[in-house]
Design a protein around this motif. Structure first.
Motif, short mmCIF file in Angstrom:
data_model
loop_
_atom_site.label_atom_id
_atom_site.label_comp_id
_atom_site.label_asym_id
_atom_site.label_seq_id
_atom_site.Cartn_x
_atom_site.Cartn_y
_atom_site.Cartn_z
N VAL A 331 37.40 -2.43 2.95
CA VAL A 331 37.11 -3.82 3.30
C VAL A 331 38.15 -4.70 2.60
O VAL A 331 38.54 -4.43 1.46
CB VAL A 331 35.67 -4.25 2.90
N ILE A 333 38.84 -8.20 1.06
CA ILE A 333 38.17 -9.39 0.55
C ILE A 333 39.24 -10.32 0.00
O ILE A 333 39.90 -9.99 -0.99
CB ILE A 333 37.17 -9.05 -0.58
N ARG A 334 39.42 -11.45 0.66
CA ARG A 334 40.42 -12.44 0.23
C ARG A 334 41.78 -11.78 -0.03
O ARG A 334 42.43 -12.01 -1.06
CB ARG A 334 39.92 -13.20 -1.00
N VAL A 361 29.32 -7.40 2.33
CA VAL A 361 30.39 -8.39 2.51
C VAL A 361 29.90 -9.46 3.47
O VAL A 361 29.35 -9.16 4.53
CB VAL A 361 31.66 -7.72 3.08
N ASP A 362 30.10 -10.71 3.08
CA ASP A 362 29.66 -11.82 3.94
C ASP A 362 30.71 -12.93 3.88
O ASP A 362 31.62 -12.90 3.05
CB ASP A 362 28.29 -12.33 3.46
N ARG A 363 30.56 -13.92 4.74
CA ARG A 363 31.49 -15.05 4.75
C ARG A 363 30.71 -16.34 4.63
O ARG A 363 29.81 -16.62 5.42
CB ARG A 363 32.30 -15.03 6.05
N ASN A 366 34.65 -20.52 4.98
CA ASN A 366 35.87 -19.76 5.27
C ASN A 366 36.16 -18.73 4.18
O ASN A 366 37.23 -18.12 4.18
CB ASN A 366 37.08 -20.69 5.42
N ASP A 368 35.39 -15.26 2.05
CA ASP A 368 34.71 -13.96 2.02
C ASP A 368 34.08 -13.74 0.65
O ASP A 368 34.67 -14.07 -0.39
CB ASP A 368 35.71 -12.83 2.30
N GLU A 369 32.88 -13.16 0.66
CA GLU A 369 32.18 -12.85 -0.59
C GLU A 369 31.77 -11.39 -0.62
O GLU A 369 31.38 -10.83 0.41
CB GLU A 369 30.92 -13.72 -0.74
N LEU A 370 31.88 -10.79 -1.79
CA LEU A 370 31.44 -9.41 -1.99
C LEU A 370 30.27 -9.40 -2.97
O LEU A 370 30.39 -9.91 -4.08
CB LEU A 370 32.57 -8.54 -2.53
N ASP A 429 29.11 -4.83 6.33
CA ASP A 429 30.02 -5.97 6.51
C ASP A 429 29.39 -6.93 7.50
O ASP A 429 29.40 -6.70 8.71
CB ASP A 429 31.37 -5.46 7.01
N ARG A 431 30.35 -9.87 8.16
CA ARG A 431 31.33 -10.78 8.79
C ARG A 431 31.49 -10.47 10.27
O ARG A 431 31.93 -11.29 11.04
CB ARG A 431 32.68 -10.66 8.10
#
Length: 433
Positions: A331, A333-334, A361-363, A366, A368-370, A429, A431
């Protein structure tokens, strides 16, 4: 006995390269003649079988991907008539059409031979009692191990996956010495043993051969310490032949690839450029002895590196590092690549943390967060809030240091993360939803 076939496993490199080239040429001629999809791909790439004069010419050939198998479902990539196919295996097809693989009688014999090599490399003998908890059926794991175990004359317990308490009873009653399954299932077995009041030291288990999912060195230590065994990593995939493509020897410094049957390359997963030995990238394998489903430059999506320095065991075949992860499990992430195995390696160094975790993982807007869900032991979970917060903070700091990005950590109660008898699910994930 440390070799099954010393002549082939310790073949001088010059002789091995000559064998590989001869078999590569034969394979390329065969797929061009008998597999229309390959002929079309090669024609589009502007390459003919006569263009393959050295092993370095392999890079002229087009890649094969899982999508090619799906596009030619079910038997479009077979190079022999169905009257010669004695076995068909298939993937689950959970993400579309399944990938289908076929075997001639000779293919099955070669597979058994490769698995015999692998089992001997991990310390098996004809006196071993091998409990095979890989799934039987369309999945290649179970039958691959089974045929190899019978080839060396060992006793096989075809327990397949699941029914864990019964698995443990069989270990006790049948005197199992070698366990074969996924590493995550081995840890789950240990958890159930504890619940049953069984000390692994009282069993006859000596070794485990674990594969089908990436696992870290820390997980190896966890398995070895808990089950009181030697844990060996085995590698294979259905599209190539199944388990037995590569395995560790007793030195555990990489998995020896059976180079008399497979040619391995490492490529940059973005550009497709072939990388030099020692650099990490995507493993690409060409199968040079298969009859039913010869496969050219198959993109495995597994991330590793090759090591050609001599191994103390005497085998001359190239070694691959333990698989870091899959490019399709990774994944981002940023802008940072994160693999479950990287998280696992950190977590298993922290006391009180169980070897069960989930990456969510989510958004948000704008960004992305883990969030990493981490199971803790019963003792820790019932501790006072302040200590739980301290542990959560420690895990967060360690993960952020290792991954180089901000991470949220949520401690969850024991047994709340789903257990798996096969491949463990490590990433959700959101997202993509």
């Amino acid at each position: 006995m440390i070799y099954w076939d010393q002549e082939k496993e310790c073949m001088p490199l010059e002789q091995l390269r000559e064998l590989q080239l001869r078999r590569l040429k034969e394979t390329v001629y065969r797929v061009y003649a008998f597999v229309p999809a390959y002929q079309k791909k090669m024609d589009e790439a502007g390459v003919k079988p006569d263009d393959i004069k050295t092993l370095d010419d392999l890079k002229k050939l087009p890649f094969t991907t899982k999508q090619d198998l799906r596009d030619n479902y079910p038997f479009g990539l077979f190079a022999v008539p169905m009257s010669e196919v004695v076995r068909i295996h298939s993937s689950s097809g959970t993400t579309g059409k399944p990938t289908v693989v076929g075997y001639t009688r000779k293919d099955i014999d070669i597979w058994a031979e490769l698995m015999a090599r692998a089992l001997i490399s991990a310390g098996a003998t004809r006196h071993s009692v091998i409990q095979n908890a890989y799934g039987y059926g369309l999945f290649t794991g179970g039958l691959g191990v089974h045929y190899g175990a019978e080839k060396i004359g060992a006793s096989v317990i075809p327990s397949s996956g699941g029914n864990t308490k019964r698995q443990i009873m069989l270990m006790q009653d049948f005197g199992t010495t070698i366990l074969t399954c996924t590493p995550s299932y081995a840890l789950f077995m240990y958890e159930v043993m504890k619940e049953m009041g069984i000390d692994p030291a009282d069993l006859k288990l000596k070794a485990g051969i674990f594969g089908a999912e990436p696992w870290s060195e820390n997980m190896r230590r966890e398995i070895e310490n808990n089950l009181k065994i030697d844990a060996y990593d085995i590698y294979g995939l259905s599209e190539i032949i199944g388990p037995g493509v590569a395995i560790e020897c007793s030195y555990k410094n990489g998995l020896h690839i059976a180079e008399d049957h497979f040619i391995a390359e490492i490529i940059d997963p973005e550009t497709g450029e072939v990388l030099e030995d020692g650099r990490q990238g995507e493993l690409v394998i060409t199968a040079i002895t298969k009859e039913a489903l010869p496969i050219i430059r198959y993109r495995t999506r597994d991330l590793t590196a090759l090591d050609r320095t001599p191994c103390a065991c005497g085998r001359t075949h190239v070694r691959m590092q333990k698989v870091l992860g899959r490019s399709d499990d990774m994944v981002i992430i940023r802008g940072v690549n994160v693999f479950p195995s990287m998280v696992e390696s950190v977590l298993l160094n922290i006391p009180g943390v169980e070897p069960y975790y989930l990456l969510v993982v989510d958004r948000r807007g704008n960004l992305d967060e883990l969030e990493v869900h981490v199971e803790v032991s019963e003792k820790i979970f019932s501790d006072e809030i302040r200590k739980l917060e301290e542990l959560e903070d420690l895990i967060r700091r360690e993960l952020e240091s290792a991954l180089g990005i901000g991470v949220k950590v949520r401690l969850v109660e024991p047994k709340s993360i789903e257990r798996s008898e096969g491949k463990a699910k490590r990433v959700i994930d959101r997202r993509k939803i």
